[in-house]
Structures are given as C-alpha cells and as structure tokens.
Design a protein around this motif. Structure first.
Motif, PDB file in Angstrom:
ATOM      1  N   THR A   1     -13.033   4.615  45.684  1.00 29.07           N
ATOM      2  CA  THR A   1     -12.832   5.548  46.787  1.00 29.07           C
ATOM      3  C   THR A   1     -14.097   6.358  47.012  1.00 29.07           C
ATOM      4  OG1 THR A   1     -11.495   7.409  47.587  1.00 29.07           O
ATOM      5  CG2 THR A   1     -11.939   7.327  45.228  1.00 29.07           C
ATOM      6  N   PRO A   2     -14.360   6.768  48.242  1.00 33.07           N
ATOM      7  CA  PRO A   2     -15.414   7.768  48.434  1.00 33.07           C
ATOM      8  C   PRO A   2     -14.975   9.103  47.834  1.00 33.07           C
ATOM      9  CG  PRO A   2     -14.298   7.329  50.513  1.00 33.07           C
ATOM     10  CD  PRO A   2     -13.773   6.342  49.521  1.00 33.07           C
ATOM     11  N   VAL A   3     -15.931   9.864  47.349  1.00 34.49           N
ATOM     12  CA  VAL A   3     -15.701  11.206  46.817  1.00 34.49           C
ATOM     13  C   VAL A   3     -16.575  12.172  47.602  1.00 34.49           C
ATOM     14  CG1 VAL A   3     -16.093  12.715  44.831  1.00 34.49           C
ATOM     15  CG2 VAL A   3     -15.013  10.477  44.504  1.00 34.49           C
ATOM     16  N   LEU A   4     -15.988  13.293  48.015  1.00 32.32           N
ATOM     17  CA  LEU A   4     -16.722  14.288  48.795  1.00 32.32           C
ATOM     18  C   LEU A   4     -17.060  15.494  47.933  1.00 32.32           C
ATOM     19  CD1 LEU A   4     -17.746  15.266  51.607  1.00 32.32           C
ATOM     20  CD2 LEU A   4     -15.470  16.268  51.948  1.00 32.32           C
ATOM     21  N   ILE A   5     -18.335  15.862  47.929  1.00 29.29           N
ATOM     22  CA  ILE A   5     -18.781  17.118  47.313  1.00 29.29           C
ATOM     23  C   ILE A   5     -18.953  18.112  48.449  1.00 29.29           C
ATOM     24  CG2 ILE A   5     -20.457  18.228  45.807  1.00 29.29           C
ATOM     25  CD1 ILE A   5     -19.055  15.878  44.454  1.00 29.29           C
ATOM     26  N   LEU A   6     -18.094  19.132  48.489  1.00 30.88           N
ATOM     27  CA  LEU A   6     -18.050  20.079  49.598  1.00 30.88           C
ATOM     28  C   LEU A   6     -18.608  21.417  49.130  1.00 30.88           C
ATOM     29  CD1 LEU A   6     -16.927  20.166  52.559  1.00 30.88           C
ATOM     30  CD2 LEU A   6     -14.822  21.121  51.590  1.00 30.88           C
ATOM     31  N   VAL A   7     -19.828  21.710  49.533  1.00 31.12           N
ATOM     32  CA  VAL A   7     -20.462  22.979  49.154  1.00 31.12           C
ATOM     33  C   VAL A   7     -20.894  23.713  50.419  1.00 31.12           C
ATOM     34  CG1 VAL A   7     -21.251  22.095  46.931  1.00 31.12           C
ATOM     35  CG2 VAL A   7     -22.785  21.994  48.889  1.00 31.12           C
ATOM     36  N   ASP A   8     -20.942  25.030  50.336  1.00 27.02           N
ATOM     37  CA  ASP A   8     -21.448  25.797  51.472  1.00 27.02           C
ATOM     38  C   ASP A   8     -22.962  25.949  51.356  1.00 27.02           C
ATOM     39  OD1 ASP A   8     -22.074  28.524  50.082  1.00 27.02           O
ATOM     40  OD2 ASP A   8     -20.017  28.068  49.454  1.00 27.02           O
ATOM     41  N   GLY A   9     -23.568  26.376  52.446  1.00 23.53           N
ATOM     42  CA  GLY A   9     -25.022  26.439  52.504  1.00 23.53           C
ATOM     43  C   GLY A   9     -25.655  27.339  51.464  1.00 23.53           C
TER      44      GLY A   9
ATOM     45  N   ILE B   1     -16.772   6.608  57.255  1.00 17.03           N
ATOM     46  CA  ILE B   1     -16.024   7.019  56.069  1.00 17.03           C
ATOM     47  C   ILE B   1     -14.634   6.377  56.082  1.00 17.03           C
ATOM     48  CG2 ILE B   1     -14.964   8.979  54.881  1.00 17.03           C
ATOM     49  CD1 ILE B   1     -17.379  10.659  55.828  1.00 17.03           C
ATOM     50  N   SER B   2     -13.988   6.362  57.244  1.00 17.09           N
ATOM     51  CA  SER B   2     -12.682   5.721  57.346  1.00 17.09           C
ATOM     52  C   SER B   2     -12.781   4.234  57.009  1.00 17.09           C
ATOM     53  CB  SER B   2     -12.108   5.909  58.752  1.00 17.09           C
ATOM     54  OG  SER B   2     -10.857   5.281  58.881  1.00 17.09           O
ATOM     55  N   TYR B   3     -13.817   3.561  57.479  1.00 20.38           N
ATOM     56  CA  TYR B   3     -14.015   2.151  57.141  1.00 20.38           C
ATOM     57  C   TYR B   3     -14.201   1.968  55.635  1.00 20.38           C
ATOM     58  CZ  TYR B   3     -14.671   0.603  62.023  1.00 20.38           C
ATOM     59  OH  TYR B   3     -14.496   0.279  63.335  1.00 20.38           O
ATOM     60  N   ILE B   4     -14.978   2.853  55.022  1.00 18.79           N
ATOM     61  CA  ILE B   4     -15.235   2.766  53.584  1.00 18.79           C
ATOM     62  C   ILE B   4     -13.946   2.955  52.785  1.00 18.79           C
ATOM     63  CG2 ILE B   4     -16.353   3.993  51.672  1.00 18.79           C
ATOM     64  CD1 ILE B   4     -18.756   4.421  53.608  1.00 18.79           C
ATOM     65  N   VAL B   5     -13.122   3.911  53.228  1.00 15.77           N
ATOM     66  CA  VAL B   5     -11.825   4.105  52.580  1.00 15.77           C
ATOM     67  C   VAL B   5     -10.981   2.850  52.716  1.00 15.77           C
ATOM     68  CG1 VAL B   5      -9.646   5.363  52.704  1.00 15.77           C
ATOM     69  CG2 VAL B   5     -11.798   6.608  52.854  1.00 15.77           C
ATOM     70  N   GLY B   6     -10.924   2.297  53.934  1.00 16.54           N
ATOM     71  CA  GLY B   6     -10.116   1.113  54.171  1.00 16.54           C
ATOM     72  C   GLY B   6     -10.569  -0.081  53.360  1.00 16.54           C
TER      73      GLY B   6
END
Length: 358
Positions: free
Chosen positions: A162-170, A89-94
């Motif tokens: 940019t990468p986008v994160l979808i943060l959901v709980d279980g 993910i860090s590489y993708i951001v960079g």
C-alpha cells in the motif's frame, strides 16, 4: 549512534535513504523543496535514482512504474501538488503497490500560500482520489519522529502492499532539530513475488493492473482491500496520551499544533487545571478508542488544528455524543498560540465557549 542537527525536509530524505529507498520522483513546490534538493544530491551516492519530473502528475506515474518493479520508491510535494497526484495515487492503491508519499502541507484552498497548514487532513485520511480506499497516514510532531516514521512507513508499505502518506505541516519541514541516527536500520525481508522483475523464462509474466471490467471481480478486489484495511486498523494505529487519568478537559491535536498544546497543558496544570492530551500519530487509522474510552471525569474535549476543523470530524465519530466538543482553529498559514489554547480552555471552564456544531 550519531546525533546531528538537520532540517525536517532533509531528515525525511536521510530517513528514506536509510530505509533503502532506491528511487525518488518529484517536482519543486514550497515548503518541501529541500527534500527533492537533498535527494538529488544524496540518493545517487547511495545507489539510487533521482528524477525531477516535468510535473507532479508525471512524478506519481513514475512512482507507479518503479514500485511495480519492486523498488522502494518515494515522492513528495506540498498541498496543491499532492492534489495533482491523486489520480495516480488511486491507481497505485488499486494496483497494490508499496511506496511512500510525503505531503509538507501549506495553506489553501487553491494555491493559497506557502505558510504552514493542516488543511489536507481530509485529502489524506479520506483517500483523496477516486474509489473506495484508505492508506496509512502518519502525522509526526518532531523532526526525530518524522525521521523514524519515514523508515517505518517504508516497512508498512511493503508489508501491506500500500502507499503510505507522511503528513507534516510546513513548520516541521522547515525547522531544524537534533536527531539521533542508529548505526544501521535492518530491513524486513519481504519477497515481492508480484513485482515485474523479468521472468527469465521461468514463470508467467506478472501483470500489474487496477482495471477490472467485470463488476463482480472489481467488487471482490475492493472487498479484499478492505479486509487488508481492517488488519491495518488493528495492527498499525499509533497515538500518544498524557494525563488522561485525572483530566477533566482533554485536548486533541497532532503535528506542530500538538507541541503548542503540550506546553499549554503544562502551564494549565501548573495553575491546577486538570487537562490531558490525545495525539493521533496515525491520522488513519485514527485512534477512535482513545476518544471513546476517556474517564468519566472528562466532560469536555477541545480539538485544536491549523484548519477550519477537519480532524474534529473524527473526534466527533469517536466521541459518540459522550462529551461536549469544542474547537479552536487557525487557518491560512496562521498558527494557534499557547495563550490562545489556554484562553479557550478557561472559556470552556467558565461556560462561555460555544460547543462545536456541524
């Protein structure tokens, strides 16, 4: 317009396909397994490619390659799997490559358990990998909102590279709810002149890279990334508020926890207790202004999370020592109840609750 009953994880896959996702790379881990299972069945029917990688590390590097070619691409996992993806993910951001990453959170640390959690908030909102970076983080509270934000996530990823994160709980990943699906979802026409699509001998090759051996060039690159983050903070922040006009206590919660909190708020208001809600829909950029600009009647803020207190640090930053801060958290896969939330509010009103301290 069509209305269907669908599981949260499968709704994520359906939304990705509607958004034009052409490649999915993943690896099985509970509680997100229905998503790669859905994509393995449906993506090829819609002109896409599904690959179950040999590991989470392999999956995120496949995302790097496909995104570099200009494709709309997604990966998903659950908490420990997302931890394994962090270097990629860090590489993708960079390299400034657009993609969508889904984390269906489970309890931790370590392997933890397979029950729902919100303990990956730091991992998502503080970058997670090495280096200075952020990425937009969406925290939907319903299956419908999850579906809609996945589609929006692809658009935002392309718009800002940019990468986008979808943060959901279980819970959101596993529950079934009715959602409405539009007949079509027009895609923004964004020319990806930077992509490695082949030159046809008409231009110089594009080079995608995150390596800057010259420290001055690397600093310039980081400065430019943060200029982009300032635009994202101005343009992409999302939140929901309820009853802030007359509230004396404001509750802050996101995801499944916000649904529990909403019902507690309605019950408390029926009892004449003036409580309101701030619900971050983007965990990054966080809606600091909603916390900073609460009305003068508000004397206390109660943060409710399925963690030991991660989002509360953003609430503290936004609060700037204006209001008293209290916390209610459950962890390890335990979910706060409506009665616990109501009880905590009444404790605060009686002066029996301890303020939160770092």
């Amino acid at each position: 317009m069509e209305k269907i009953l669908i599981k949260g994880n499968e709704a994520i896959g359906l939304a990705a396909i509607k958004a034009g996702c052409k490649a999915f790379f993943g690896y099985p881990i509970t509680p997100q397994n229905e998503l790669p299972e859905y994509m393995s069945r449906e993506l090829s029917k819609n002109g896409g490619v599904f690959i179950q990688a040999e590991s989470e590390i392999a999956a995120i590097n496949m995302v790097y390659g496909a995104a570099g070619c200009g494709a709309r691409v997604m990966t998903s996992s659950s908490s420990p799997g997302i931890a394994l993806k962090q270097e990629g993910i860090s590489y993708i951001v960079g390299a400034e490559l657009p993609c969508v990453i889904v984390n269906v959170m489970r309890g931790g640390p370590g392997l933890g358990g397979i029950q729902p959690s919100q303990a990956d908030y730091f991992q998502g909102t503080r970058g997670g990998g090495h280096g200075d970076y952020y990425m937009p983080v969406y925290t939907p509270a319903t299956v419908q909102e999850t579906f809609d934000l996945v589609i929006k996530g692809f658009q935002v990823a392309d718009r800002y590279r940019t990468p986008v994160l979808i943060l959901v709980d279980g819970i959101i990943g596993q529950i079934m709810e009715a959602i409405e699906i539009k007949d079509s979802y027009p895609q923004e026409e964004i020319k990806k002149e930077w992509a490695t699509k082949g030159t046809n001998r008409e231009r110089k090759p594009n080079i995608i890279n995150s390596l800057f051996l010259n420290p001055e060039k690397l600093e310039e690159h980081n400065d430019r990334l943060f200029e982009k983050y300032e635009i994202i903070k101005r343009e992409e922040e999302l939140s929901e508020t309820l009853y802030l006009e007359d509230s004396e206590i404001v509750l802050v919660a996101y995801g499944t926890t916000s649904r529990i909190v909403k019902q507690a708020i309605e019950d408390l208001r029926d009892e004449g207790i003036k409580v309101g809600l701030v619900r971050p829909i983007t965990a990054w950029p966080f809606p600091y202004s909603k916390i900073q600009n609460l009305n003068t009647n508000v004397n206390s803020i109660l943060v409710v999370e399925m963690s030991k207190g991660q989002m509360i640090q953003d609430v503290l930053l936004g609060n700037k020592n204006q209001k008293n801060i209290f916390f209610l958290g459950r962890t390890g896969g335990m979910v706060p109840s409506i009665e616990e939330v109501k009880g905590k509010v009444k404790e605060i009103l009686r002066g029996e609750a301890n303020e939160y301290s770092l």
